[in-house]
Scaffold this active site. Structure first.
Site, PDB file in Angstrom:
ATOM      1  N   LYS A 257       0.764  -1.080  -0.047  1.00 47.62           N
ATOM      2  CA  LYS A 257      -0.098   0.037   0.157  1.00 47.62           C
ATOM      3  C   LYS A 257       0.842   1.300   0.080  1.00 47.62           C
ATOM      4  O   LYS A 257       0.338   2.344  -0.648  1.00 47.62           O
ATOM      5  CB  LYS A 257      -0.885   0.003   1.172  1.00 47.62           C
ATOM      6  CG  LYS A 257      -2.050  -1.188   0.965  1.00 47.62           C
ATOM      7  CD  LYS A 257      -3.325  -1.003   1.599  1.00 47.62           C
ATOM      8  CE  LYS A 257      -4.393  -1.886   1.058  1.00 47.62           C
ATOM      9  NZ  LYS A 257      -5.678  -1.820   1.399  1.00 47.62           N
TER      10      LYS A 257
ATOM     11  N   LYS B 112      -4.167  -9.296  -6.900  1.00 51.01           N
ATOM     12  CA  LYS B 112      -5.323  -9.361  -6.267  1.00 51.01           C
ATOM     13  C   LYS B 112      -6.470  -8.689  -6.383  1.00 51.01           C
ATOM     14  O   LYS B 112      -6.576  -7.542  -6.709  1.00 51.01           O
ATOM     15  CB  LYS B 112      -5.160  -9.360  -4.756  1.00 51.01           C
ATOM     16  CG  LYS B 112      -6.010  -9.902  -3.844  1.00 51.01           C
ATOM     17  CD  LYS B 112      -5.951  -9.290  -2.309  1.00 51.01           C
ATOM     18  CE  LYS B 112      -6.475  -8.218  -1.757  1.00 51.01           C
ATOM     19  NZ  LYS B 112      -6.600  -7.803  -0.546  1.00 51.01           N
TER      20      LYS B 112
ATOM     21  N   LYS C 287     -11.109  -4.156  -3.665  1.00 49.31           N
ATOM     22  CA  LYS C 287     -12.112  -2.925  -3.917  1.00 49.31           C
ATOM     23  C   LYS C 287     -11.464  -1.709  -3.823  1.00 49.31           C
ATOM     24  O   LYS C 287     -12.222  -0.672  -4.394  1.00 49.31           O
ATOM     25  CB  LYS C 287     -13.027  -3.374  -2.688  1.00 49.31           C
ATOM     26  CG  LYS C 287     -12.631  -2.853  -1.345  1.00 49.31           C
ATOM     27  CD  LYS C 287     -13.845  -3.186  -0.481  1.00 49.31           C
ATOM     28  CE  LYS C 287     -13.482  -4.152   0.644  1.00 49.31           C
ATOM     29  NZ  LYS C 287     -12.503  -3.610   1.653  1.00 49.31           N
TER      30      LYS C 287
END
Ligand code: ATP
Ligand code: LTN
Length: 333
Positions: A115, A197, A200
């Site tokens: 991230k 992956k 969302k």
């Protein structure tokens, strides 16, 4: 009333609309386990603000996510459904545990590394200490099992390490939780970038299937799914990530083994295969979508559920928090 059921806790961030990955990796198991365990399912809005959120959107998504939990088959009367920020014990224990989590441990977390690489302009302290808050989510409820997708295994291992460290100093305060990861569906990949992956908060061009997508949208996503230049339906994640991911999705929705799927589509082209995967996903998600849309329109019902959930969750969480405060030497207020 006390019972002997084992305890489950899990959570999902309202950081975007829930995906087929969230469903197959986590939610589907929650629903399956919710009959036999004492379950706490939370919407982790405090975790979601580690990335910048639009306030109105965050509110909307939080309620929509609650509706989708229920629509997935989690009965709010038999399970505790709550919003993380409604139970202050999470922030309180999160702080305490951040003092028992090592800088080096947090630095090794893959999710933090991923991230922060993707979001270089907002590498905030919350993103770094995120696993201490997650440890608090789990340990407050003395959870035995934590049903999650594969990507969360490392965070649960850290939770155990922190619990062992704390128990080593103060005695048996926390139960050590185990991850519960599905054999099939633990890591659903993006349909357009099948080595990434399905996520969302990183909705790419058509590679993500959302729980609330219409049947037409779902079919379109599967028809466009990336495959490879061969024609055979065969499970080989390294050489054929796109096809293997579609097989994984098909298997998770139908319970068919990979070899049964290979037989079913032997001699057929990818077109037929993608059509069939799309159809089983449409049928899997249809009742969820219909029920979720009905519940999203019933705001007062959702308000009753989360108010009731917060109360039940706080009662359990505060018992653990009080014990921790006493052990570490805080004067009881
Ligand atoms: P974000 O993109 O904001 O990090 P996310 O899509 O990864 O969000 P989370 O809220 O982090 O979703 O995850 C919720 C749960 O769903 C976790 O248990 C996670 O392991 C699981 N999960 C999320 N994406 C997938 C996926 N693609 N395959 C399987 N499980 C998944
Ligand atoms: N870190 C998880 C979300 C999460 C969670 C939890 C999962 C926060 N607290 C407690 C299970 C138990 C994620 O990013 N998917």
């Amino acid at each position: 009333m006390e019972n002997n059921k084992k305890t489950i806790l899990s959570g999902i961030q309202p950081s975007g609309a829930m995906t087929l990955g969230t469903y197959l990796g986590a939610l589907k198991n929650w629903a399956a386990l919710s009959e036999t365990y004492d379950c706490y399912f939370t919407i982790v809005d405090m975790h979601a603000i580690t990335a910048r959120q639009d306030p109105a959107e965050l509110r909307k998504r939080t309620l929509s996510q609650l509706a989708q939990y229920i629509a997935c088959g989690i009965d709010p009367q038999n399970n505790t459904l709550f919003i993380q920020s409604h139970v202050p014990a999470h922030a309180q224990l999160g702080w305490v545990l951040s003092c028992y989590t090592m800088f080096g441990e947090l630095s090794r977390m893959t999710q933090f590394k991923d991230k922060s690489a993707k979001n270089a302009e907002n590498i905030n302290a919350g993103l770094f200490t995120y696993p201490s808050l997650m440890a608090a989510d789990i340990l407050l409820y003395q959870a035995d099992l934590v049903p999650v997708g594969d990507d969360q295994k490392q965070h649960i291992e850290l939770t155990r390490d922190v619990a062992v460290r704390f128990n080593g100093v103060y005695g048996d305060v926390f139960k050590l939780p185990e991850p519960y990861i599905p054999k099939i569906g633990a890591r659903i990949m993006d349909l357009q970038s099948p080595t990434e992956k399905m996520s969302k908060s990183e909705i790419s061009g058509g590679g993500c299937v959302l729980l609330l997508d219409s049947p037409d949208d779902i079919m379109r996503s599967f028809k466009r799914a990336k495959t490879d230049s061969e024609t055979s339906v065969r499970h080989d994640p390294a050489e054929k990530p796109g096809v293997s991911n579609l097989m994984q999705i098909y298997s998770a929705c139908t319970n068919k083994s990979f070899s049964a799927i290979e037989d079913e589509f032997a001699g057929k082209g990818y077109g037929d295969f993608k059509q069939s995967v799309g159809e089983v996903v449409v049928e899997t998600l249809r009742p969820i979508r219909e029920e979720a849309l009905r519940l999203i329109a019933d705001k007062s019902y959702l308000e009753t559920i989360y108010a009731q959930g917060a109360q039940k969750a706080a009662a359990t969480a505060n018992r653990t928090l009080n014990k921790v405060y006493k052990k570490i030497g805080f004067i009881t207020a």
